[in-house]
Every structure is written in structure tokens, then in C-alpha cells.
Write a protein that holds these residues in place. Structure first.
Motif, PDB file in Angstrom:
ATOM      1  N   GLY A   1      51.860  45.044  32.888  1.00  0.00           N
ATOM      2  CA  GLY A   1      51.350  44.526  31.629  1.00  0.00           C
ATOM      3  C   GLY A   1      49.869  44.204  31.655  1.00  0.00           C
ATOM      4  O   GLY A   1      49.280  43.896  30.620  1.00  0.00           O
ATOM      5  N   TYR A   2      49.257  44.284  32.839  1.00  0.00           N
ATOM      6  CA  TYR A   2      47.844  43.929  32.995  1.00  0.00           C
ATOM      7  C   TYR A   2      46.955  45.105  33.377  1.00  0.00           C
ATOM      8  O   TYR A   2      45.737  45.009  33.302  1.00  0.00           O
ATOM      9  CB  TYR A   2      47.684  42.827  34.050  1.00  0.00           C
ATOM     10  CG  TYR A   2      48.236  41.507  33.600  1.00  0.00           C
ATOM     11  CD1 TYR A   2      47.439  40.589  32.938  1.00  0.00           C
ATOM     12  CD2 TYR A   2      49.575  41.181  33.806  1.00  0.00           C
ATOM     13  CE1 TYR A   2      47.948  39.374  32.510  1.00  0.00           C
ATOM     14  CE2 TYR A   2      50.098  39.973  33.382  1.00  0.00           C
ATOM     15  CZ  TYR A   2      49.281  39.074  32.732  1.00  0.00           C
ATOM     16  OH  TYR A   2      49.780  37.876  32.300  1.00  0.00           O
TER      17      TYR A   2
ATOM     18  N   GLU B   1      39.946  40.374  39.198  1.00  0.00           N
ATOM     19  CA  GLU B   1      39.093  40.257  40.382  1.00  0.00           C
ATOM     20  C   GLU B   1      39.041  41.549  41.196  1.00  0.00           C
ATOM     21  O   GLU B   1      38.006  41.870  41.777  1.00  0.00           O
ATOM     22  CB  GLU B   1      39.554  39.097  41.274  1.00  0.00           C
ATOM     23  CG  GLU B   1      39.424  37.732  40.644  1.00  0.00           C
ATOM     24  CD  GLU B   1      37.988  37.338  40.328  1.00  0.00           C
ATOM     25  OE1 GLU B   1      37.051  37.812  41.003  1.00  0.00           O
ATOM     26  OE2 GLU B   1      37.791  36.560  39.386  1.00  0.00           O
ATOM     27  N   ALA B   2      40.128  42.275  41.259  1.00  0.00           N
ATOM     28  CA  ALA B   2      40.150  43.513  42.052  1.00  0.00           C
ATOM     29  C   ALA B   2      39.360  44.627  41.380  1.00  0.00           C
ATOM     30  O   ALA B   2      38.821  45.493  42.055  1.00  0.00           O
ATOM     31  CB  ALA B   2      41.593  43.963  42.287  1.00  0.00           C
ATOM     32  N   GLY B   3      39.301  44.600  40.062  1.00  0.00           N
ATOM     33  CA  GLY B   3      38.612  45.686  39.368  1.00  0.00           C
ATOM     34  C   GLY B   3      39.277  47.007  39.685  1.00  0.00           C
ATOM     35  O   GLY B   3      40.489  47.136  39.570  1.00  0.00           O
ATOM     36  N   GLU B   4      38.488  47.971  40.118  1.00  0.00           N
ATOM     37  CA  GLU B   4      39.027  49.293  40.442  1.00  0.00           C
ATOM     38  C   GLU B   4      39.248  49.492  41.941  1.00  0.00           C
ATOM     39  O   GLU B   4      39.525  50.601  42.389  1.00  0.00           O
ATOM     40  CB  GLU B   4      38.089  50.371  39.902  1.00  0.00           C
ATOM     41  CG  GLU B   4      38.008  50.366  38.381  1.00  0.00           C
ATOM     42  CD  GLU B   4      37.126  51.478  37.838  1.00  0.00           C
ATOM     43  OE1 GLU B   4      36.693  52.355  38.612  1.00  0.00           O
ATOM     44  OE2 GLU B   4      36.886  51.461  36.623  1.00  0.00           O
ATOM     45  N   ARG B   5      39.122  48.417  42.711  1.00  0.00           N
ATOM     46  CA  ARG B   5      39.222  48.535  44.174  1.00  0.00           C
ATOM     47  C   ARG B   5      40.661  48.707  44.655  1.00  0.00           C
ATOM     48  O   ARG B   5      41.585  48.146  44.085  1.00  0.00           O
ATOM     49  CB  ARG B   5      38.615  47.292  44.837  1.00  0.00           C
ATOM     50  CG  ARG B   5      37.128  47.174  44.554  1.00  0.00           C
ATOM     51  CD  ARG B   5      36.515  45.982  45.210  1.00  0.00           C
ATOM     52  NE  ARG B   5      37.011  44.759  44.571  1.00  0.00           N
ATOM     53  CZ  ARG B   5      36.906  43.560  45.110  1.00  0.00           C
ATOM     54  NH1 ARG B   5      36.340  43.406  46.291  1.00  0.00           N
ATOM     55  NH2 ARG B   5      37.365  42.499  44.479  1.00  0.00           N
ATOM     56  N   SER B   6      40.820  49.469  45.706  1.00  0.00           N
ATOM     57  CA  SER B   6      42.118  49.611  46.362  1.00  0.00           C
ATOM     58  C   SER B   6      42.492  48.260  46.956  1.00  0.00           C
ATOM     59  O   SER B   6      41.720  47.678  47.718  1.00  0.00           O
ATOM     60  CB  SER B   6      42.059  50.662  47.463  1.00  0.00           C
ATOM     61  OG  SER B   6      41.885  51.941  46.904  1.00  0.00           O
TER      62      SER B   6
ATOM     63  N   ALA C   1      49.095  37.824  38.500  1.00  0.00           N
ATOM     64  CA  ALA C   1      48.790  39.206  38.107  1.00  0.00           C
ATOM     65  C   ALA C   1      47.489  39.320  37.319  1.00  0.00           C
ATOM     66  O   ALA C   1      46.660  40.191  37.619  1.00  0.00           O
ATOM     67  CB  ALA C   1      49.951  39.793  37.301  1.00  0.00           C
ATOM     68  N   GLY C   2      47.301  38.498  36.318  1.00  0.00           N
ATOM     69  CA  GLY C   2      46.102  38.598  35.478  1.00  0.00           C
ATOM     70  C   GLY C   2      44.811  38.458  36.267  1.00  0.00           C
ATOM     71  O   GLY C   2      43.953  39.352  36.238  1.00  0.00           O
TER      72      GLY C   2
ATOM     73  N   ARG D   1      39.271  32.023  45.358  1.00  0.00           N
ATOM     74  CA  ARG D   1      40.530  31.312  45.202  1.00  0.00           C
ATOM     75  C   ARG D   1      40.900  31.287  43.720  1.00  0.00           C
ATOM     76  O   ARG D   1      40.066  30.983  42.882  1.00  0.00           O
ATOM     77  CB  ARG D   1      40.395  29.893  45.726  1.00  0.00           C
ATOM     78  CG  ARG D   1      41.659  29.075  45.533  1.00  0.00           C
ATOM     79  CD  ARG D   1      41.497  27.724  46.119  1.00  0.00           C
ATOM     80  NE  ARG D   1      41.762  27.883  47.545  1.00  0.00           N
ATOM     81  CZ  ARG D   1      41.827  26.877  48.385  1.00  0.00           C
ATOM     82  NH1 ARG D   1      41.607  25.662  47.985  1.00  0.00           N
ATOM     83  NH2 ARG D   1      42.097  27.087  49.649  1.00  0.00           N
ATOM     84  N   ILE D   2      42.136  31.608  43.444  1.00  0.00           N
ATOM     85  CA  ILE D   2      42.648  31.599  42.079  1.00  0.00           C
ATOM     86  C   ILE D   2      43.625  30.431  41.957  1.00  0.00           C
ATOM     87  O   ILE D   2      44.546  30.299  42.759  1.00  0.00           O
ATOM     88  CB  ILE D   2      43.388  32.924  41.754  1.00  0.00           C
ATOM     89  CG1 ILE D   2      42.486  34.134  41.968  1.00  0.00           C
ATOM     90  CG2 ILE D   2      43.970  32.884  40.350  1.00  0.00           C
ATOM     91  CD1 ILE D   2      41.248  34.162  41.135  1.00  0.00           C
TER      92      ILE D   2
END
Length: 174
Positions: free
Chosen positions: A115-116, A90-95, A84-85, A47-48
Motif C-alpha cells: 500500500g506504500y 527513508e529507503a527511497g529507491e535503494r535496495s 512501512a510508511g 530512528r523511526i
């Protein structure tokens, strides 16, 4: 003749599921069982907190937050950046498939995410022309688009095996 119907979405939003065609369910295999048996990866939820998102004045409609009011709150510049940040981190390089509250939020989030991350992002919604939607979906399937941001499109009957991150960029009461 015997007929077998198979689906991963038996309870559809438009209520046109296989239950309207077939009389009985012969076998059910739920998400928990598929995770236990190793066919699906375990779900890890994070959760963000979006500090500048104020939901206190948003009405509820049919048990959920009113879409138009919710989207207006999510369209604030600070809120878009606070989504967005952390999403990129959290997603890293994941699809990643991202769900938004509205069309404008989906397209605004694509712009802010630039921008991120240098990764390619694309938005699709119900008004996206079929040809462009197909191009984005195919590019996502090939790994050329990392973030596929959608509003009410990729909800039922969509298969994207390379997806390893789902982001709900919209709060919900359901």
C-alpha cells in the motif's frame, strides 16, 4: 601446507567460527577501519518512532525482548503501517534488507508495504523452500526486488553488494 582462513563473520551465533579451527588471528580489519579507508560507506542511522508500539509489558529473555511477545506487539495493524510508511520514505529507491522479529511479521509487512510502494517486496524465513529462497535472493541481487524482508535468515555470511539500506523493523535491547 599452510592454510589461510578468511571471514567477515568471526563471531557467529552458532559459535562455529574460524576460531574453532585456527589457533591465532594474523590480522583483523574492522568496520571502522574499512569505512575510514573508503572500502565501506559510512553508516547513517535514522530512528523511526512507532507511536502505537507498546513494549512496556514485554518480558526480557537472555538479555533481549521475548520474541513471541515482541512479534505480537509488532503485528498490530497500526504498528505495521507506522513501520512501512517511514521505511518506504527513508529507503527511497535503494535496495533494502529488512529484519523482523518473527515470520508472521515478515509476511505481514510485505502485504502492508504494497500500500506504500509499487516496488517489489518479498519475505524469506527459515521455512521458505530452498528454491523460492534462491529465486528471491537472485531477484534481489539483480535489483528486481527492492525490499527483502527476512526473519533470522540473512544474519551471517550473506553478501549483497547492491544493498544500501538496512532496516531493523524490530526493537532490540542488544
Amino acid at each position: 601446507a599452510k592454510v589461510l582462513g578468511l571471514t567477515a563473520t568471526p563471531d557467529r551465533g552458532d559459535e562455529v567460527g574460524l576460531g574453532n579451527i585456527f589457533e591465532a588471528v594474523a590480522f583483523e580489519y574492522g568496520i571502522r577501519e574499512a569505512i575510514r579507508d573508503g572500502y565501506l560507506a559510512p553508516i547513517v542511522q535514522k530512528r523511526i518512532e512507532v507511536a502505537d508500539l507498546d513494549l512496556s509489558d514485554i518480558k526480557t529473555v537472555s538479555g533481549d525482548l521475548a520474541q513471541g511477545e515482541l512479534e505480537r506487539a509488532l503485528m498490530q495493524d497500526a504498528v505495521l503501517h507506522q513501520i512501512a510508511g517511514p521505511l518506504v520514505r527513508e529507503a527511497g529507491e535503494r535496495s533494502t534488507i529488512v529484519f523482523t522479529a518473527g515470520v508472521d511479521q515478515a509476511h505481514a509487512l510485505v502485504e502492508v508495504m504494497a500500500g506504500y510502494t509499487a516496488a517489489r517486496c518479498a519475505a524469506i524465513d527459515g521455512s521458505t523452500p530452498d528454491e523460492l529462497r534462491a529465486r528471491h535472493l537472485n531477484a534481489f541481487a539483480r535489483g528486481e526486488i527492492q525490499y527483502l524482508i527476512n526473519c533470522a535468515v540473512l544474519t551471517e555470511g550473506f553478501d549483497a553488494p547492491r544493498t544500501s539500506c538496512i532496516a531493523m523493523a524490530r526493537p532490540t535491547l542488544q
